[in-house]
Design a protein around this motif. Structure first.
Motif, short mmCIF file in Angstrom:
data_model
loop_
_atom_site.label_atom_id
_atom_site.label_comp_id
_atom_site.label_asym_id
_atom_site.label_seq_id
_atom_site.Cartn_x
_atom_site.Cartn_y
_atom_site.Cartn_z
N ASP A 35 -1.40 7.51 -8.64
CA ASP A 35 -2.60 7.64 -7.80
C ASP A 35 -2.32 7.21 -6.37
O ASP A 35 -1.55 6.29 -6.13
CB ASP A 35 -3.78 6.94 -8.49
N GLY A 36 -2.88 7.96 -5.40
CA GLY A 36 -2.64 7.63 -4.00
C GLY A 36 -3.21 8.66 -3.05
O GLY A 36 -4.29 9.21 -3.28
N ARG A 37 -2.47 8.88 -1.93
CA ARG A 37 -2.91 9.85 -0.93
C ARG A 37 -1.97 11.05 -0.87
O ARG A 37 -2.36 12.14 -0.52
CB ARG A 37 -2.93 9.20 0.47
N ASP A 38 -0.68 10.79 -1.16
CA ASP A 38 0.35 11.84 -0.97
C ASP A 38 1.19 12.01 -2.23
O ASP A 38 2.35 12.38 -2.16
CB ASP A 38 1.25 11.47 0.20
N LEU A 81 8.63 3.58 7.56
CA LEU A 81 8.21 2.62 6.53
C LEU A 81 7.82 3.38 5.25
O LEU A 81 8.21 3.00 4.14
CB LEU A 81 7.04 1.77 7.04
N ARG A 82 7.09 4.47 5.40
CA ARG A 82 6.70 5.28 4.23
C ARG A 82 7.96 5.74 3.49
O ARG A 82 8.03 5.69 2.28
CB ARG A 82 5.88 6.50 4.64
N GLU A 83 8.96 6.18 4.28
CA GLU A 83 10.19 6.67 3.64
C GLU A 83 10.88 5.57 2.87
O GLU A 83 11.40 5.79 1.78
CB GLU A 83 11.15 7.19 4.71
N ILE A 90 1.04 -0.71 -3.56
CA ILE A 90 2.32 -0.98 -2.89
C ILE A 90 2.08 -1.14 -1.39
O ILE A 90 2.58 -2.07 -0.76
CB ILE A 90 3.33 0.16 -3.18
N TYR A 91 1.27 -0.24 -0.81
CA TYR A 91 0.96 -0.35 0.62
C TYR A 91 0.18 -1.64 0.90
O TYR A 91 0.40 -2.31 1.91
CB TYR A 91 0.19 0.89 1.11
N ARG A 92 -0.74 -1.96 0.01
CA ARG A 92 -1.53 -3.19 0.20
C ARG A 92 -0.62 -4.43 0.11
O ARG A 92 -0.74 -5.37 0.90
CB ARG A 92 -2.64 -3.29 -0.84
N ALA A 93 0.26 -4.44 -0.90
CA ALA A 93 1.14 -5.61 -1.09
C ALA A 93 2.09 -5.74 0.10
O ALA A 93 2.35 -6.85 0.58
CB ALA A 93 1.94 -5.46 -2.39
N LEU A 144 -5.40 -3.23 6.85
CA LEU A 144 -4.03 -3.44 7.32
C LEU A 144 -3.08 -2.45 6.64
O LEU A 144 -2.17 -1.90 7.28
CB LEU A 144 -3.62 -4.89 7.00
N ALA A 145 -3.29 -2.21 5.35
CA ALA A 145 -2.44 -1.26 4.60
C ALA A 145 -2.55 0.12 5.24
O ALA A 145 -1.55 0.82 5.42
CB ALA A 145 -2.88 -1.20 3.14
N SER A 146 -3.75 0.51 5.60
CA SER A 146 -3.97 1.83 6.19
C SER A 146 -3.24 1.94 7.54
O SER A 146 -2.73 3.00 7.89
CB SER A 146 -5.48 2.05 6.31
N LYS A 163 -13.77 4.87 8.75
CA LYS A 163 -12.68 4.61 9.69
C LYS A 163 -11.32 4.82 9.01
O LYS A 163 -10.41 5.42 9.56
CB LYS A 163 -12.80 3.15 10.18
N ARG A 164 -11.23 4.34 7.76
CA ARG A 164 -9.96 4.46 7.03
C ARG A 164 -9.65 5.92 6.68
O ARG A 164 -8.53 6.37 6.79
CB ARG A 164 -10.00 3.60 5.78
N ASP A 165 -10.70 6.66 6.28
CA ASP A 165 -10.55 8.10 5.99
C ASP A 165 -9.98 8.83 7.18
O ASP A 165 -9.07 9.62 7.06
CB ASP A 165 -11.92 8.74 5.76
N ARG A 169 -8.33 7.64 9.70
CA ARG A 169 -6.95 7.26 9.99
C ARG A 169 -5.99 7.90 8.97
O ARG A 169 -4.97 8.46 9.33
CB ARG A 169 -6.81 5.74 9.97
N ASP A 170 -6.35 7.85 7.67
CA ASP A 170 -5.47 8.38 6.62
C ASP A 170 -5.33 9.90 6.73
O ASP A 170 -4.28 10.46 6.42
CB ASP A 170 -5.99 8.01 5.22
N ALA A 171 -6.42 10.58 7.16
CA ALA A 171 -6.39 12.04 7.19
C ALA A 171 -5.75 12.58 8.46
O ALA A 171 -5.23 13.70 8.48
CB ALA A 171 -7.80 12.59 7.04
O1 DC Z 1 -5.80 3.59 -2.40
P1 DC Z 1 -5.93 2.28 -1.62
O2 DC Z 1 -7.28 2.05 -1.04
O3 DC Z 1 -5.46 1.12 -2.43
O4 DC Z 1 -4.90 2.45 -0.39
C1 DC Z 1 -4.82 1.53 0.66
C2 DC Z 1 -4.22 2.19 1.89
O5 DC Z 1 -2.85 2.53 1.63
C3 DC Z 1 -4.90 3.49 2.30
O6 DC Z 1 -5.85 3.30 3.32
C4 DC Z 1 -3.79 4.36 2.81
C5 DC Z 1 -2.54 3.79 2.21
N1 DC Z 1 -1.94 4.66 1.18
C6 DC Z 1 -1.14 5.69 1.62
O7 DC Z 1 -0.99 5.89 2.82
N2 DC Z 1 -0.47 6.46 0.72
C7 DC Z 1 -0.64 6.27 -0.59
N3 DC Z 1 0.02 7.04 -1.46
C8 DC Z 1 -1.51 5.24 -1.06
C9 DC Z 1 -2.15 4.45 -0.14
#
Ligand code: DC
Length: 221
Positions: A128-131, A108-110, A36-39, A98-100, A179-181, A183-185
């Motif tokens: 499956d995801g981050r949160d 936007l997340r909300e 969804i974030y990628r799209a 870009l998604a990250s 780099k993505r880790d 940013r995401d963390a």
């Molecule tokens: O899991 P992925 O690599 O397809 O996720 C792409 C990016 O989307 C990831 O860098 C962070 C974001 N993401 C997020 O913030 N929350 C999620 N639940 C899933 C993905």
């Protein structure tokens, strides 16, 4: 009550693979929230919406014409944006990057929350995801957090890219994953974090089947 299994973790840890297999074996629905974030990121870049233009992002998020189709035979999820298949485009490193970046934006997340929650349908959901366990499905019955050392994850990500016909070299993929880790963390909104009630599995030295067995044991307890 509809059971939910959340599978969170950093890039390249194998969440998608494990989530796919679990959904298939349990015959539950599957949510690939990263897609969804990628799209969203792909649609925003096609419309030239910049990272600091939250108003335009929110408009796009509410009108995003996004569909998922799962093919049980191929064990694969196809993604359609404005009725055009974008599954391959979603998997590139540019889209992931870009998604990250868009994923850092709280409003936007909300606005993407409801879209994700709608996937919770009988007989159950693997998300499956981050949160997924920490925010979106806080009350999930089963929570898993996958980890693996960064070299292993870069290697897995590279293999995934190659399997999708995308070129890449290990040193570059390693830097991108790091780099993505980071940013995401470290982001303020819904950072990548294992919820206290999640089963943490270090998959660095485990096969896919071994990880699936551990997750299945959790669901069957
Ligand atoms: O899991 P992925 O690599 O397809 O996720 C792409 C990016 O989307 C990831 O860098 C962070 C974001 N993401 C997020 O913030 N929350 C999620 N639940 C899933 C993905």
């Amino acid at each position: 009550m509809i059971p939910v299994l959340t599978i969170d973790g950093p890039s390249g840890v194998g969440k998608g693979t494990i989530a796919n297999i679990m959904a298939h074996e349990l015959k539950w629905n599957l949510l690939d929230s990263g897609a969804i974030y990628r799209a969203f990121a792909l649609a925003a870049s096609k419309r030239n919406i910049k990272i600091d233009n939250t108003d335009e992002q929110l408009k796009l998020a509410s009108s995003l014409n996004l569909k998922f189709e799962s093919d049980p035979h191929k064990n694969k999820l196809s993604v359609f944006l404005d009725n055009i298949e974008v599954s391959a485009e979603l998997r590139t490193e540019e889209t992931a990057e870009l998604a990250s970046k868009f994923a850092m934006i709280g409003p936007l997340r909300e606005s993407l929350l409801l879209r994700q929650k709608k996937f919770k349908q009988p007989p159950g959901l693997v998300a499956d995801g981050r949160d997924m366990g920490s925010v979106v499905f806080k009350d999930a019955s089963f929570k898993v957090f996958l980890t693996a050392n960064v070299e292993v994850r870069a290697q897995r990500r590279l293999k995934q890219l190659h399997d999708n016909g995308i070129a890449g070299i290990l040193s570059q993929t390693l830097e991108e994953v790091k780099k993505r880790d980071e940013r995401d963390a470290s982001r303020k909104h819904s950072p990548l974090i294992a919820s206290k009630d999640a089963l943490v599995i270090d998959t660095s030295n485990l096969t896919i089947n071994e990880v699936v067995a551990k997750v299945m044991a959790l669901v069957k307890t």
